[in-house]
Design a protein around this motif. Structure first.
Motif, PDB file in Angstrom:
ATOM      1  N   ASP A 134      52.741  45.194  70.053  1.00  0.00           N
ATOM      2  CA  ASP A 134      52.375  45.138  71.468  1.00  0.00           C
ATOM      3  C   ASP A 134      52.148  43.724  71.997  1.00  0.00           C
ATOM      4  O   ASP A 134      52.454  43.471  73.171  1.00  0.00           O
ATOM      5  N   PRO A 135      51.606  42.768  71.209  1.00  0.00           N
ATOM      6  CA  PRO A 135      51.469  41.405  71.757  1.00  0.00           C
ATOM      7  C   PRO A 135      52.787  40.797  72.212  1.00  0.00           C
ATOM      8  O   PRO A 135      52.791  39.943  73.102  1.00  0.00           O
ATOM      9  N   ILE A 136      53.907  41.236  71.637  1.00  0.00           N
ATOM     10  CA  ILE A 136      55.212  40.730  72.051  1.00  0.00           C
ATOM     11  C   ILE A 136      55.734  41.492  73.259  1.00  0.00           C
ATOM     12  O   ILE A 136      56.274  40.903  74.201  1.00  0.00           O
ATOM     13  N   VAL A 137      55.572  42.805  73.254  1.00  0.00           N
ATOM     14  CA  VAL A 137      56.166  43.659  74.285  1.00  0.00           C
ATOM     15  C   VAL A 137      55.321  43.672  75.564  1.00  0.00           C
ATOM     16  O   VAL A 137      55.872  43.683  76.678  1.00  0.00           O
ATOM     17  N   ALA A 138      53.998  43.672  75.428  1.00  0.00           N
ATOM     18  CA  ALA A 138      53.101  43.884  76.575  1.00  0.00           C
ATOM     19  C   ALA A 138      53.305  42.910  77.736  1.00  0.00           C
ATOM     20  O   ALA A 138      53.320  43.338  78.897  1.00  0.00           O
ATOM     21  N   PRO A 139      53.446  41.590  77.491  1.00  0.00           N
ATOM     22  CA  PRO A 139      53.632  40.688  78.637  1.00  0.00           C
ATOM     23  C   PRO A 139      54.852  41.019  79.484  1.00  0.00           C
ATOM     24  O   PRO A 139      54.797  40.952  80.718  1.00  0.00           O
ATOM     25  N   PHE A 140      55.958  41.401  78.841  1.00  0.00           N
ATOM     26  CA  PHE A 140      57.160  41.770  79.585  1.00  0.00           C
ATOM     27  C   PHE A 140      56.944  43.078  80.344  1.00  0.00           C
ATOM     28  O   PHE A 140      57.428  43.235  81.472  1.00  0.00           O
ATOM     29  N   ARG A 141      56.223  44.019  79.727  1.00  0.00           N
ATOM     30  CA  ARG A 141      55.933  45.295  80.386  1.00  0.00           C
ATOM     31  C   ARG A 141      55.068  45.066  81.629  1.00  0.00           C
ATOM     32  O   ARG A 141      55.309  45.668  82.686  1.00  0.00           O
ATOM     33  N   VAL A 142      54.090  44.188  81.521  1.00  0.00           N
ATOM     34  CA  VAL A 142      53.203  43.911  82.645  1.00  0.00           C
ATOM     35  C   VAL A 142      53.946  43.187  83.765  1.00  0.00           C
ATOM     36  O   VAL A 142      53.789  43.522  84.946  1.00  0.00           O
ATOM     37  N   PHE A 143      54.782  42.205  83.401  1.00  0.00           N
ATOM     38  CA  PHE A 143      55.520  41.487  84.442  1.00  0.00           C
ATOM     39  C   PHE A 143      56.511  42.414  85.143  1.00  0.00           C
ATOM     40  O   PHE A 143      56.777  42.256  86.335  1.00  0.00           O
ATOM     41  N   THR A 144      57.033  43.399  84.404  1.00  0.00           N
ATOM     42  CA  THR A 144      57.898  44.400  85.028  1.00  0.00           C
ATOM     43  C   THR A 144      57.115  45.209  86.060  1.00  0.00           C
ATOM     44  O   THR A 144      57.625  45.519  87.145  1.00  0.00           O
ATOM     45  N   ILE A 145      55.864  45.561  85.727  1.00  0.00           N
ATOM     46  CA  ILE A 145      54.999  46.265  86.689  1.00  0.00           C
ATOM     47  C   ILE A 145      54.837  45.430  87.953  1.00  0.00           C
ATOM     48  O   ILE A 145      54.965  45.932  89.077  1.00  0.00           O
ATOM     49  N   VAL A 146      54.575  44.145  87.772  1.00  0.00           N
ATOM     50  CA  VAL A 146      54.297  43.260  88.904  1.00  0.00           C
ATOM     51  C   VAL A 146      55.504  43.129  89.822  1.00  0.00           C
ATOM     52  O   VAL A 146      55.420  43.360  91.038  1.00  0.00           O
ATOM     53  N   VAL A 147      56.652  42.746  89.249  1.00  0.00           N
ATOM     54  CA  VAL A 147      57.837  42.482  90.079  1.00  0.00           C
ATOM     55  C   VAL A 147      58.363  43.774  90.708  1.00  0.00           C
ATOM     56  O   VAL A 147      58.753  43.790  91.877  1.00  0.00           O
ATOM     57  N   SER A 148      58.380  44.862  89.924  1.00  0.00           N
ATOM     58  CA  SER A 148      58.872  46.135  90.471  1.00  0.00           C
ATOM     59  C   SER A 148      57.950  46.648  91.573  1.00  0.00           C
ATOM     60  O   SER A 148      58.413  47.245  92.556  1.00  0.00           O
ATOM     61  N   ALA A 149      56.637  46.429  91.442  1.00  0.00           N
ATOM     62  CA  ALA A 149      55.698  46.839  92.493  1.00  0.00           C
ATOM     63  C   ALA A 149      55.976  46.083  93.786  1.00  0.00           C
ATOM     64  O   ALA A 149      55.944  46.667  94.879  1.00  0.00           O
ATOM     65  N   CYS A 150      56.263  44.801  93.671  1.00  0.00           N
ATOM     66  CA  CYS A 150      56.595  44.007  94.863  1.00  0.00           C
ATOM     67  C   CYS A 150      57.925  44.462  95.460  1.00  0.00           C
ATOM     68  O   CYS A 150      58.080  44.503  96.687  1.00  0.00           O
ATOM     69  N   ALA A 151      58.889  44.811  94.591  1.00  0.00           N
ATOM     70  CA  ALA A 151      60.189  45.279  95.079  1.00  0.00           C
ATOM     71  C   ALA A 151      60.045  46.624  95.796  1.00  0.00           C
ATOM     72  O   ALA A 151      60.648  46.843  96.855  1.00  0.00           O
ATOM     73  N   VAL A 152      59.258  47.525  95.220  1.00  0.00           N
ATOM     74  CA  VAL A 152      59.026  48.831  95.851  1.00  0.00           C
ATOM     75  C   VAL A 152      58.338  48.649  97.198  1.00  0.00           C
ATOM     76  O   VAL A 152      58.691  49.305  98.192  1.00  0.00           O
ATOM     77  N   THR A 153      57.354  47.755  97.247  1.00  0.00           N
ATOM     78  CA  THR A 153      56.669  47.467  98.512  1.00  0.00           C
ATOM     79  C   THR A 153      57.643  46.935  99.557  1.00  0.00           C
ATOM     80  O   THR A 153      57.599  47.317 100.732  1.00  0.00           O
TER      81      THR A 153
END
Length: 439
Positions: free
Chosen positions: A398-417
């Motif tokens: 998870d220390p490797i995967v989590a940062p990419f998963r979180v940044f995906t949440i951030v950018v996709s949330a802005c795109a959806v908005t």
């Protein structure tokens, strides 16, 4: 003379990409090659993250309640609400389908080789030897059958809002904020205006506190990454390398698609991508989506020029209800486990994976680390796949995967908005400075 010296102190340099990059590289280096120093740097990261998280709930409650209240008192456009619900549902459904499709096409759990399979089997057995007699080579049967959808719906409504605030139960807090905002917008205008002024003061104050914290971001990044990377196990990474690569590729693809959507709604692709350097730094440092919320609000409002009132409503809602990153990851992880145990999934089972991943993604609001990964049981249990046996594998990587998963949440949330709101032309930096000075 003293005045001349003070003139040379440039605290803005601490917010520059170079300072952030230096903190990032330092944290990775200490975590991998100098673990004996982690104890000195880790507390800095922990304290920084705690202070940042301290500001999140007041921002979420005040932003959502204020936006809902104004929407209700102003008799908000029902077309806006319908569009919001439609885009939310469509986006989260697409995320579940993408995760399942990538799992089937990439086959992260297929043809791993004897060495990788034996290594994973040993890790699974050693992690569960005191509790479970289960291995990667034996079939698994679910111990009980739960009504997951009913339990999920029950978990949304808080019976004590103060307990929800104490434990950080994001869905409970979101539910309360929406109802509170509706109530504020329904009372007499004179009273509601006073309440909205108070909520706005709370929002602005905590946002200012977060802005001050950005000066300490390089130091926080160093401490957090040093702690995370010192816990990475090379053996598990090598054994699950195929899954890690497919997961990271899926996140990168979703991030690029989100930036393309933002570009289509705002203008220049490169300039749009540049505006996310601060949310990206926080995402990769903290691996916590809520910690990225204030910088995402700032990016959408001050850098991309979207309407503050709607952004304050949509960004927190999207962060909580339209979680693209976890949804894709849960779907991909479920397919991986099924392939690992050589369980064939039919059309009905794949539908369960898609729906379960959507529910688990929404339920993960406010969660990170082990708390987030534990929600994988929502998807695995109905399929009779082992959760307790394989959770250790996902915890270690998870220390490797989590940062990419979180940044995906951030950018996709802005795109959806951006998809919900009217098309916006991004203002130039000079225009932004002019507007700021005039205000």
């Amino acid at each position: 003379m003293s005045k001349h010296k003070i003139k040379w102190i440039n605290f803005e340099a601490l917010k520059s990409p170079w300072a952030i990059f230096l903190g990032l590289c330092s944290g990775v280096y200490i975590g991998f090659f100098k673990p004996e120093y982690v104890g000195f740097f880790s507390p800095v990261g922990v304290i920084y993250l705690d202070i940042l998280k301290m500001c999140i709930l007041p921002i979420v409650i005040s932003a959502i309640s204020l936006s809902i209240g104004r929407l209700k008192s102003g008799k908000g456009d029902t077309r806006f609400i319908k569009r919001m619900l439609l885009v939310f549902a469509g986006s989260i459904l697409i995320a579940g389908v993408v995760g399942v499709s990538l799992g089937i096409l990439g086959g992260p759990g297929n043809n791993l080789g004897n060495d990788a399979q034996l290594s994973l089997g040993n890790i699974v057995q050693s992690a569960n030897e005191s509790e479970l007699e289960i291995s990667i080579f034996t079939p698994y049967e679910a111990l009980n059958d739960k009504n997951i959808l009913k339990d999920f719906l029950y978990s949304i409504v808080p019976n004590n809002i103060f307990h929800a605030l104490t434990t950080g139960s994001m869905l409970n807090i979101l539910f309360f904020s929406i109802l509170f905002g509706l109530a504020v917008g329904s009372i007499k205008k004179e009273v509601s205006e006073h309440m909205m002024t108070t909520l706005e003061a709370i929002y602005v104050s905590f946002t200012q506190l977060v802005n001050w914290l950005m000066y300490l971001l390089p130091f926080g990044i160093c401490g957090l990454l040093a702690s995370s990377f010192s816990q990475v196990s090379i053996d598990v990474i090598l054994s699950m390398l195929k899954f890690i690569i497919i997961a990271l590729c899926s996140f990168v693809v979703l991030i690029i698609l989100s930036v393309i959507v933002l570009r289509s709604r705002t203008g220049n692709f490169v300039e749009t991508a540049k505006t996310f350097k601060e949310p990206a730094a926080i995402a990769f440092a903290t691996a916590n989506s809520l910690a990225c919320l204030p910088s995402s609000l700032n990016t959408m409002q001050n850098k991309l020029g979207y309407d503050k009132e709607n952004v304050d409503l949509l960004i927190p809602l999207t962060f909580s209800l339209c979680r693209i990153g976890p949804t894709v990851y849960f779907a991909l992880a479920t397919i991986f486990v099924a392939q690992l145990y050589e369980v064939n999934l039919g059309v009905s089972e794949l539908l369960i994976v898609v729906v379960g991943s959507m529910l688990a993604g929404i339920a993960s609001a406010g969660s990170s680390g082990i708390a987030l990964l534990s929600l994988l049981a929502i998807v695995l249990a109905p399929l009779g796949l082992p959760f307790e046996a394989v959770i250790i594998l996902f915890i270690v990587i998870d220390p490797i995967v989590a940062p990419f998963r979180v940044f995906t949440i951030v950018v996709s949330a802005c795109a959806v908005t951006a998809m919900i709101m009217p098309k916006q032309t991004r203002k130039s930096d000079n225009e932004q400075v002019k507007i700021f000075n005039e205000s």
